[in-house]
Design an enzyme around this catalytic site. Structure first.
Site, short mmCIF file in Angstrom:
data_model
loop_
_atom_site.label_atom_id
_atom_site.label_comp_id
_atom_site.label_asym_id
_atom_site.label_seq_id
_atom_site.Cartn_x
_atom_site.Cartn_y
_atom_site.Cartn_z
N GLU A 55 0.82 -1.21 0.00
CA GLU A 55 0.00 0.00 0.00
C GLU A 55 0.86 1.26 0.00
O GLU A 55 0.56 2.22 -0.72
CB GLU A 55 -0.92 0.03 1.23
N CYS A 90 -0.73 1.15 7.27
CA CYS A 90 -1.29 1.38 5.92
C CYS A 90 -2.67 2.02 5.99
O CYS A 90 -3.00 2.86 5.15
CB CYS A 90 -1.31 0.08 5.14
#
Length: 152
Positions: free
Chosen positions: A58, A89
Site C-alpha cells: 500500500e 497502511c
C-alpha cells in the site's frame, strides 16, 4: 460494469502485484490505486528486499500515485489491496484521503479496517474511508496460505 465487477477487476490487478512479491520471497501482498477509472499507483511488498519495514504494498502504491498526481492528497482515489490493511497502511490511507478501501482477505491478526482495529473509520480522525472487504477473499487468502505453508 457494476460495482462488484469493477472491484473484482482491480483486486485481480492487485493479485497480479502480489504474485510479483511471492516470486522474490516477499509476503504476497499487492495493491493498486484507482483514480477516475485508471490505475495510478501499483505496489507489492518489498520489506525484505528494501530492508524497510514501511515498504508495504500500500505504501509503495501510495508513493507512486502521489507522484503521478503531483499531490500528497489522493482525494477521490480508491485503494484495492489483497489483504486488509494494517494500522500503518490504514493510517496512511486516511492521510491520503482515499474515498474507499477495497480489500480481499480479512486479517484477523493485524487488520485495521475493522478486524482488529478500525483506523480507517475512527471517529476521532478528520477523514473516514468507506470499507469493502472480502472481494475475492478466497483467492487472496489462498495465495498467502500457500506462501506461508512453503516457508514452514
Amino acid at each position: 460494469m457494476n460495482t462488484n465487477q469493477i472491484n473484482i477487476k482491480y483486486i485481480k490487478a492487485a493479485l497480479k502485484e502480489a504474485k510479483k512479491a511471492s516470486k522474490i520471497n516477499e509476503v504476497p501482498v499487492g495493491a493498486v490505486i484507482v483514480y477516475n477509472g485508471k490505475i495510478i499507483g501499483k505496489g507489492y511488498n518489498k520489506n525484505i528486499t528494501l530492508k524497510d519495514p514501511s515498504a508495504h504494498a500500500e505504501i509503495i502504491a501510495i508513493r507512486r500515485a502521489a507522484k503521478k498526481l503531483k499531490n500528497y492528497r489522493l482525494n477521490g482515489s480508491k485503494l484495492y489491496v489483497t489483504i486488509e490493511p494494517c494500522a500503518m497502511c490504514a493510517g496512511a490511507s486516511v492521510l491520503s484521503r482515499f474515498s474507499e478501501i477495497i480489500f480481499g482477505a480479512y486479517d484477523l491478526k493485524a487488520g485495521a479496517c475493522g478486524s482488529v482495529f478500525n483506523v480507517a473509520n475512527n471517529k476521532k480522525l478528520n477523514h473516514r474511508i468507506k470499507i469493502t472487504g472480502g472481494v475475492l477473499n478466497k483467492e487472496c487468502a489462498v495465495l498467502l496460505q500457500k506462501f506461508f505453508k512453503k516457508r514452514r
